[in-house]
Design a protein around this motif. Structure first.
Motif, short mmCIF file in Angstrom:
data_model
loop_
_atom_site.label_atom_id
_atom_site.label_comp_id
_atom_site.label_asym_id
_atom_site.label_seq_id
_atom_site.Cartn_x
_atom_site.Cartn_y
_atom_site.Cartn_z
N ALA A 39 0.82 -1.21 0.00
CA ALA A 39 0.00 0.00 0.00
C ALA A 39 0.85 1.26 0.00
O ALA A 39 0.57 2.22 -0.73
CB ALA A 39 -0.94 -0.01 1.20
N ARG A 43 1.38 3.49 -3.23
CA ARG A 43 0.52 4.65 -2.95
C ARG A 43 -0.92 4.39 -3.42
O ARG A 43 -1.50 5.14 -4.22
CB ARG A 43 1.08 5.90 -3.62
N PRO A 45 -5.05 3.14 -2.23
CA PRO A 45 -5.98 3.17 -1.10
C PRO A 45 -6.07 1.84 -0.35
O PRO A 45 -6.41 1.83 0.83
CB PRO A 45 -7.33 3.50 -1.76
N ALA A 46 -5.78 0.73 -1.02
CA ALA A 46 -5.91 -0.57 -0.35
C ALA A 46 -5.01 -1.61 -1.01
O ALA A 46 -4.77 -1.57 -2.22
CB ALA A 46 -7.35 -1.05 -0.37
N ALA A 64 -5.44 -0.48 4.43
CA ALA A 64 -6.11 0.63 3.76
C ALA A 64 -5.69 1.93 4.44
O ALA A 64 -6.41 2.45 5.29
CB ALA A 64 -7.62 0.45 3.80
N ASP A 67 -8.07 4.98 5.28
CA ASP A 67 -9.46 4.61 5.03
C ASP A 67 -10.24 4.70 6.33
O ASP A 67 -9.84 4.14 7.35
CB ASP A 67 -9.52 3.19 4.47
N TRP A 73 -12.25 -4.06 3.72
CA TRP A 73 -11.28 -4.86 2.97
C TRP A 73 -11.00 -6.19 3.64
O TRP A 73 -10.19 -6.96 3.16
CB TRP A 73 -9.99 -4.06 2.79
N ASP A 146 -7.15 0.64 -6.57
CA ASP A 146 -7.32 2.09 -6.60
C ASP A 146 -8.72 2.42 -7.10
O ASP A 146 -9.37 1.59 -7.76
CB ASP A 146 -6.27 2.73 -7.51
#
Length: 202
Positions: A39, A43, A45-46, A64, A67, A73, A146
């Motif tokens: 992650a 770069r 989000p998850a 995440a 998040d 997730w 993403d």
């Protein structure tokens, strides 16, 4: 969407998944650094490490960053929401720059309802120490996700492949240790039986 069920339901693959015990709490804890690296380095989000059973995708580690609801997730999903099934079925990486126009996943619920737009996933293989025919079977994936279109680079995919190889290497060490432990127990039992036999003969 292509039918991946035959590959997922392969009895030998499922036996390898059971033998590695990837879904255990200890395994999940050990895999958390893998998804954190993915992650942060990419770069995204998850990031996840997922295993595929015969009929669902099971996250064993997820990260995440930032998040507000990271638990989303960590939820099992059916194949109608799984990109990773295609990685497992084909034993090849899957690179999706824009899921909304990608023939393989544009109708997936992960795309139409989950909002996933970009995805990159690579296979995780069973260790050689399991022996034939389980060695090398695809257990699951390391993947990055993403919510915007993205062009994944060769370096991105190489990072994910290295992380997947790291997981397999760790499984290799554990499988070899378990095999050695079983061998040691068998040797002790054989010696004990030999001693018992000698005592009876006397």
């Amino acid at each position: 969407m292509p039918d991946t069920s035959r590959a997922l339901q392969d009895a030998v693959r499922l036996a390898a998944l059971e033998a590695t015990d990837l879904r255990s709490a200890l395994r999940a804890e050990a895999l958390q650094p893998i998804v954190r690296i993915a992650a942060r380095a990419l770069r995204v989000p998850a990031a996840q490490v997922n295993v595929l059973t015969a009929d669902k995708q099971v996250p064993v580690a997820a990260c995440a960053p930032g998040d507000s609801a990271p638990a989303r997730w960590e939820v099992e999903v059916g194949l109608e929401s799984s990109y990773c099934q295609h990685v497992v079925a084909s034993d090849t990486p899957l690179v999706v720059d824009d899921a909304r126009v990608h023939a393989l996943v544009r109708h997936s619920l992960a795309t139409t309802e989950g909002g996933i737009v970009a995805y990159a996933g690579v296979p995780v293989h069973a260790p050689r120490a399991l022996g034939a025919p389980m060695a090398g079977k695809v257990l699951g994936t390391v993947c990055a996700i993403d919510f915007a279109p993205r062009t994944w680079t060769d370096d991105d995919m190489a990072l994910l492949a290295d992380l997947a190889a790291t997981i397999t290497a760790e499984l290799e060490v554990r499988a070899l240790a378990a095999r050695q432990a079983a061998f040691d127990v068998a040797a002790v039992a054989k010696d004990a039986l030999g001693e018992a036999g000698a005592a009876l003969a006397e």
